[in-house]
Each structure stands twice: as C-alpha cells, then as structure tokens.
Design a protein around this motif. Structure first.
Motif, PDB file in Angstrom:
ATOM      1  N   GLY A 343       0.826  -1.197   0.000  1.00  0.00           N
ATOM      2  CA  GLY A 343       0.000   0.000   0.000  1.00  0.00           C
ATOM      3  C   GLY A 343       0.862   1.249   0.000  1.00  0.00           C
ATOM      4  O   GLY A 343       2.100   1.175   0.038  1.00  0.00           O
ATOM      5  N   TYR A 344       0.198   2.397  -0.032  1.00  0.00           N
ATOM      6  CA  TYR A 344       0.941   3.669  -0.037  1.00  0.00           C
ATOM      7  C   TYR A 344       1.796   3.829   1.214  1.00  0.00           C
ATOM      8  O   TYR A 344       2.967   4.189   1.141  1.00  0.00           O
ATOM      9  N   LYS A 369       6.724   4.398  -6.513  1.00  0.00           N
ATOM     10  CA  LYS A 369       5.732   3.360  -6.268  1.00  0.00           C
ATOM     11  C   LYS A 369       4.679   3.860  -5.279  1.00  0.00           C
ATOM     12  O   LYS A 369       3.466   3.652  -5.468  1.00  0.00           O
ATOM     13  N   GLU A 372       2.310   6.350  -6.894  1.00  0.00           N
ATOM     14  CA  GLU A 372       1.385   5.625  -7.776  1.00  0.00           C
ATOM     15  C   GLU A 372       0.244   5.009  -6.962  1.00  0.00           C
ATOM     16  O   GLU A 372      -0.935   5.097  -7.329  1.00  0.00           O
ATOM     17  N   LEU A 373       0.595   4.393  -5.836  1.00  0.00           N
ATOM     18  CA  LEU A 373      -0.411   3.773  -4.974  1.00  0.00           C
ATOM     19  C   LEU A 373      -1.289   4.819  -4.294  1.00  0.00           C
ATOM     20  O   LEU A 373      -2.488   4.615  -4.105  1.00  0.00           O
ATOM     21  N   LYS A 375      -2.226   7.678  -5.459  1.00  0.00           N
ATOM     22  CA  LYS A 375      -3.208   8.153  -6.432  1.00  0.00           C
ATOM     23  C   LYS A 375      -4.374   7.165  -6.541  1.00  0.00           C
ATOM     24  O   LYS A 375      -5.537   7.575  -6.649  1.00  0.00           O
ATOM     25  N   LYS A 376      -4.062   5.873  -6.496  1.00  0.00           N
ATOM     26  CA  LYS A 376      -5.104   4.859  -6.571  1.00  0.00           C
ATOM     27  C   LYS A 376      -5.954   4.819  -5.307  1.00  0.00           C
ATOM     28  O   LYS A 376      -7.162   4.594  -5.359  1.00  0.00           O
ATOM     29  N   GLU A 377      -5.293   5.064  -4.158  1.00  0.00           N
ATOM     30  CA  GLU A 377      -5.977   4.965  -2.866  1.00  0.00           C
ATOM     31  C   GLU A 377      -6.604   6.276  -2.416  1.00  0.00           C
ATOM     32  O   GLU A 377      -7.295   6.329  -1.399  1.00  0.00           O
ATOM     33  N   GLY A 378      -6.357   7.346  -3.184  1.00  0.00           N
ATOM     34  CA  GLY A 378      -6.909   8.643  -2.815  1.00  0.00           C
ATOM     35  C   GLY A 378      -6.215   9.279  -1.625  1.00  0.00           C
ATOM     36  O   GLY A 378      -6.808  10.059  -0.881  1.00  0.00           O
ATOM     37  N   GLU A 379      -4.932   8.953  -1.427  1.00  0.00           N
ATOM     38  CA  GLU A 379      -4.159   9.498  -0.314  1.00  0.00           C
ATOM     39  C   GLU A 379      -3.399  10.754  -0.748  1.00  0.00           C
ATOM     40  O   GLU A 379      -3.045  10.912  -1.921  1.00  0.00           O
ATOM     41  N   TYR A 381      -0.037  12.864  -1.011  1.00  0.00           N
ATOM     42  CA  TYR A 381       1.342  12.376  -1.141  1.00  0.00           C
ATOM     43  C   TYR A 381       2.361  13.504  -1.339  1.00  0.00           C
ATOM     44  O   TYR A 381       3.450  13.285  -1.884  1.00  0.00           O
TER      45      TYR A 381
END
Length: 392
Positions: A343-344, A369, A372-373, A375-379, A381
């Motif tokens: 995960g992020y 990495k 990238e994660l 962005k997918k998880e909506g966190e 960064y």
C-alpha cells in the motif's frame, strides 16, 4: 463613483467576514493565554499532529468555512499547536492529549474549561463552540451534574464523550452507570464505540459487558476477532498488574510467574519482550527499546505480525533511530509489510528508510511506487513527492 465605492465595500465585507477561522501565529502559549485573558475570551487550541488525517480534513474542510470563522473568531482566541513539536510536547502531557484531533478550550489562567475529540462537520463544530462558552455545558458543570447522580442516558453519553480522554476513570464510571441502565436493550454502534474505547483490560468494570453481550458482538465481528479481543484484554491485565504507573517500574518476575500459569515458555518469551519494549518506550530508553524490538521482530516473518504492525515499527525506527544496523533491520520489516499487503503507507516508509541510509536509487523506486499507490488509494502524497524531488 458611489457605485464603485459600494462594490468595493461589498467586496471588502466578503473578504473580511468570509475567511473562516483566524489563527494566532508565531506566539508562545504564554502569550496566547495573555491575549485570551486581556480580551476575556477562551483560548481555542487545535491540538494536532502532522500525521493525523482527520486533523488535515478539519483544516481543509471545516476551519475555512465562513460560518465557522464568524463564530470562532468572535468568541475565541484561536490557535493551532503541533503536539509533537516545541511547546506542544509539554502541553500534550499537561492536558492529557492522547487522541487527534483534540480541541481544547482554556481560560486565561490556563485552566481547561472544555474539550472534545473527533472530526466534526461545520454545524457540529459550531455547536461544540457554543457548548464551550455555555457554563451549563462546560466540563465543570457536567461533572457536578454527574456527581449529583444524573443518570439520563443522553447526558451520560455526552459526559463520556467529553471525559474519555480528560479523565478516563471518571468516563468509565459514567459508562458503567450508562450500561447498567441498558440491561435488556440492544447496543447501538455508539454504545459499542464507548465500550471499546474505555475497556483497557479484563480487570475493567466494563469487561463483563463483552461476556454478556457476546451474541451481539458476534453480529458485528467474526468469532475469531472476538476471541482475539478478549485475549488482548487478558494480556493487558497481565502487564498492568506487573507495571507500577507511579514509579514506572516493571516487575518481570511477577509478570512471568502469572503468565506461566496459563502459557507455555514459548508463548511467554515473546510476550515478555514486547512488554519490556513497552516499558522502555514509556521510559524513553531508546537504546533498550531498539535492542528489544530487533530481538522481538527478528526478520518479521512470524505469522503473528500484521502488515500494519510491521509498517508501524519500521516507521518508528525511521523517525527515531540513527543506527545503521537498526535502520537496515527496519527495511527488512518494511519489505515484509509490503509483501503482506502492499500500500501507499508501507511503500512510503521504505522510500524514507532508503533515503535515510543514503540509497538514492531505491528511494526513487519506492517513492515513485508510493505516489502511484497514493493516487489509486486517494491518499495525499505531497511529502512523498518532496522526497522524490530530492533524489531526482
């Protein structure tokens, strides 16, 4: 000309009165108290940490709202204090801040008048402020009502919510009274939240509720998790019976003797190590803590360790350790965390650990990495991006 002046006046009014909360900046706590005393207002403290997600959401979604600003700016001296930096460290101890976000309402003499802990939407947050300036709803008044025997369920719930972190023992006493009045009635989600937040171990007066409410609890959690909760309460009791909070001393012989009554030697050893880690952490004995942690976690491959726990200890070492061997061990744990559940958060931990060890190539790989994660998880960064920019 008059028309232009009128437009400017309207614009000025919007800018002046629609900006959300105004926070005093670059002032010591002593100076903030002096301002509050001079203006005969309470000091509002947003007690936050940089890693607290709900804190960030309050700052982004609630504090800027005009209605919130109108009320808080008129009634309080507003401040934001990081509880893990500078004066915030001692203030967190003084006002027993252990959960985030926490909001403190303090008078000019430094006396805590009111407090709450949670994320609130704008209308709820304004209500919190109204309660803080209402003598009938402040902590002192609530305690007086409780001492006088007020057993109204709604009053008790509000009392518990406010005192859970201000005085856990008092909140537990109120919760015992509250649950005693619910015999035969099903628990709500809020009831379960109260039960879990205030039950510390199997010695707690609230612990019997976990036994009598087993059927209800099994509707909201698997039996495996239920049994794990009960086991953790028993382990907490084992530790608490051997640890003196006043002297901060740990009776290892007593702990081991009690543990051996129900456990094998193979089970006792790792539990003793983790308990000693807890004691070392409380004593701020970093060297002992690191040695014990490296012995306890080893290569991180035990089935006992979750991805979250391994990431947590890895980040702990990143933030606090300067020893190369300890940081390299933390990388092993972080990799195992990623292996269990990528995960992020754990990818970001790996990136930061590699950066601290001077490995720019792996820092770049894991930072990219992590982003990238995220962005997918909506966190968010931004910090990871800043780290990546340093090694590009």
């Amino acid at each position: 000309m008059k028309k232009i002046s009128l437009i400017l006046l309207v614009l000025f009014s919007i800018v002046t009165f629609g900006q959300g909360m105004k926070f005093e900046e670059n002032k010591s706590f002593k100076d903030l108290l002096a301002i509050a005393k001079k203006e005969n207002k309470l000091l509002f403290v947003d007690a936050f940490t940089t890693w607290c997600g709900p804190c960030k959401l309050m700052a982004k979604n609630v504090f800027p709202q005009p209605a919130v600003g109108d009320f808080y700016n008129a009634n309080f001296i507003n401040s934001k204090i990081d509880m893990e930096k500078g004066e915030g460290i001692d203030l967190a101890k003084k006002y027993n801040v252990r959960a985030y976000p926490t909001y403190l309402f303090i008078n000019g003499d430094g006396e805590l008048i009111h407090r709450v802990t949670s994320y609130y939407d704008a209308p709820e947050f304004i209500t919190v402020g109204k309660d803080a300036v209402d003598p009938a709803k402040q902590m002192g008044a609530l305690k007086k009502k409780f001492d006088e025997g007020n057993k109204d369920p709604e009053f008790l719930k509000r009392f518990i919510n406010i005192f859970t972190f201000a005085d856990a023992d008092l909140a537990t006493k109120a919760a015992t009274t509250y649950f005693a009045g619910k015999k035969g009635e099903p628990f709500t989600q809020e009831d379960f939240s109260i039960l879990f937040s205030l039950t510390k171990d199997s010695n707690s007066p609230l612990y019997p509720e976990f036994i009598t409410r087993k059927a209800e609890l099994l509707k909201v959690m698997p039996e495996k998790n239920y049994n794990k909760v009960l086991n953790n309460f028993k382990l907490n009791a084992l530790f608490n019976n051997a640890y003196d909070k006043t002297t901060k001393t740990f009776d290892e012989k007593k702990y081991v003797a009690e543990a051996r009554k129900t456990m094998s030697e193979e089970e006792v050893k790792p539990l003793l190590l983790k308990s000693k880690m807890k004691v070392a952490s409380a004593a701020k004995d970093r060297n002992s803590y690191e040695k014990l942690a490296m012995e306890y976690y080893q290569d991180g491959s035990s089935k006992l360790f979750t991805s979250e726990e391994l990431n947590s200890i890895s980040w702990n070492f990143f933030e606090n350790s300067t020893d190369k061997a300890a940081l390299e061990k933390a990388i092993i744990w972080a990799k195992q965390s990623v292996k269990l559940n990528e995960g992020y958060a754990n990818s970001d931990t790996l990136a930061n650990l590699y950066f601290k060890l001077g490995d720019k190539a792996n820092t770049k790989i894991w930072a990219e990495k992590a982003i990238e994660l995220a962005k997918k998880e909506g966190e968010e960064y931004q910090d990871t991006q800043a780290l990546l920019d340093k090694v590009k």
